[in-house]
Design an enzyme around this catalytic site. Structure first.
Site, PDB file in Angstrom:
ATOM      1  N   ASP A 130     -11.317   2.549   3.668  1.00 26.66           N
ATOM      2  CA  ASP A 130     -11.651   0.989   3.542  1.00 26.66           C
ATOM      3  C   ASP A 130     -13.164   0.644   3.593  1.00 26.66           C
ATOM      4  O   ASP A 130     -13.446  -0.657   3.138  1.00 26.66           O
ATOM      5  CB  ASP A 130     -11.061   0.382   5.039  1.00 26.66           C
ATOM      6  CG  ASP A 130      -9.712  -0.573   4.789  1.00 26.66           C
ATOM      7  OD1 ASP A 130      -9.412  -0.754   3.761  1.00 26.66           O
ATOM      8  OD2 ASP A 130      -8.918  -0.492   5.824  1.00 26.66           O
ATOM      9  N   LYS A 164       0.891  -1.272  -0.026  1.00 20.83           N
ATOM     10  CA  LYS A 164       0.041  -0.036   0.021  1.00 20.83           C
ATOM     11  C   LYS A 164       0.708   1.259   0.025  1.00 20.83           C
ATOM     12  O   LYS A 164       0.382   2.112  -0.788  1.00 20.83           O
ATOM     13  CB  LYS A 164      -0.938  -0.121   1.322  1.00 20.83           C
ATOM     14  CG  LYS A 164      -1.906  -1.028   1.044  1.00 20.83           C
ATOM     15  CD  LYS A 164      -2.777  -1.306   2.373  1.00 20.83           C
ATOM     16  CE  LYS A 164      -3.759  -2.382   2.234  1.00 20.83           C
ATOM     17  NZ  LYS A 164      -4.444  -2.980   3.491  1.00 20.83           N
ATOM     18  N   GLN A 202      -4.624  -1.563   9.523  1.00 23.12           N
ATOM     19  CA  GLN A 202      -4.377  -3.040   9.087  1.00 23.12           C
ATOM     20  C   GLN A 202      -5.010  -4.010   9.819  1.00 23.12           C
ATOM     21  O   GLN A 202      -4.852  -4.141  11.178  1.00 23.12           O
ATOM     22  CB  GLN A 202      -2.949  -2.893   8.624  1.00 23.12           C
ATOM     23  CG  GLN A 202      -2.428  -4.468   7.993  1.00 23.12           C
ATOM     24  CD  GLN A 202      -3.272  -4.521   6.559  1.00 23.12           C
ATOM     25  OE1 GLN A 202      -2.991  -3.567   5.962  1.00 23.12           O
ATOM     26  NE2 GLN A 202      -3.852  -5.553   6.153  1.00 23.12           N
TER      27      GLN A 202
END
Length: 282
Positions: free
Chosen positions: A119, A52, A96
């Protein structure tokens, strides 16, 4: 059989995003900012975060990587998220997963400001997805899957789709997106009765259950479209949830592992981050 090359398609998306970010930098002197928080030393998480950050560098998005030890308290993590919520240079916040067992993942994800939920995990984002509103943030993997399906130029209306996996991150939201496109959609799991029969009837199969080579050639019909979300490490090798060697002989379209859904997930993350940035500049 056509391979849905997520790496190739995602690279095209990243090039488009790179151009847009460069235009913003030239016109207003600002670029989108993404904060990525990782807690602990989970090897898979470390790989995902590196990917990422690398993608951010490629398109010109400013990435801020924040690393915490696994024994950090939930309160300290929430405090950091609150700080990032108030930081105007940060347009997206990503925590994460998975988190250490002493933390409530729902509570942590819900602490992220809705406008920075790139997200797409918050109830507000998922709620908008299910009612078909497009001003929220669609979870990145389901969004990437739908983009890949769009590349087939097949009208999903009336098609039979089966999703194996019921997670809030992939299974449920991708089922909602398929329903919104008019597909007759069934959500199953590894213990669903008569699963093989359901799969054999499916025009589209999305495998997202986290079990290597679970879907075999005898489970799919000729011409099916296969989306493999699984990333399973066995003896240092990567396997999807679909037995590619067997199923690819019958599928009309199929995603490889790696190089299928994974790169699309990262591309959609940056797309959502740019969307947040542009909404904030209006």
């Amino acid at each position: 059989m056509t391979i849905l090359d997520g790496k190739k398609i995602s690279n095209a998306i990243l090039e488009e995003l790179k151009e847009k970010v460069a235009n913003h930098k030239e016109n207003i002197g600002k670029v989108p900012g993404l904060a990525v928080i990782i807690v602990g030393e989970n090897p898979a998480s470390q790989i995902y975060v590196r990917s990422k950050v690398k993608a951010c560098e490629k398109v010109g998005v400013k990435s801020t990587k924040i690393t915490f030890p696994s024994n950090i308290s939930e309160g300290e993590l929430l405090s950091k998220i609150d700080e990032l919520n108030k930081d105007s240079s940060i347009n997206g916040i990503l925590v994460q997963l998975p988190l250490p067992k002493h933390m409530d993942e729902n509570k942590v994800c819900n602490a992220i400001a809705t406008e920075k939920d790139v997200d797409g995990f918050k109830p507000e984002s998922l709620g908008k997805l299910f009612i078909g509103e497009n001003d929220g943030y669609i979870p990145c993997t389901p969004q990437g899957i739908m983009y890949l399906l769009e590349q087939t130029n097949i009208d999903l209306y009336g098609k039979t789709a089966v999703v194996i996996g019921r997670s809030n991150i992939v299974g449920k939201p991708v089922a909602g997106l398929l329903i919104n496109k008019g597909a007759t959609t069934t959500v199953c799991n590894s213990r669903t009765k008569n699963l093989t029969e359901k799969l054999r009837d499916a025009d589209i199969i999305v495998a997202a259950l986290g079990s290597p080579n679970f879907v075999t050639g005898d489970m799919v019909k000729d011409g099916a479209i296969i989306i493999d979300v699984g990333i399973n490490r066995v003896d240092k090798k990567l396997y999807g949830d679909v037995n590619f060697e067997e199923v690819s002989k019958k599928a009309s379209y199929i995603t490889p592992v790696p190089g299928g859904v994974g790169p699309m997930t990262i591309a959609m993350l940056l797309k959502n981050t740019l969307k947040s940035f542009e909404k904030g500049e209006k």
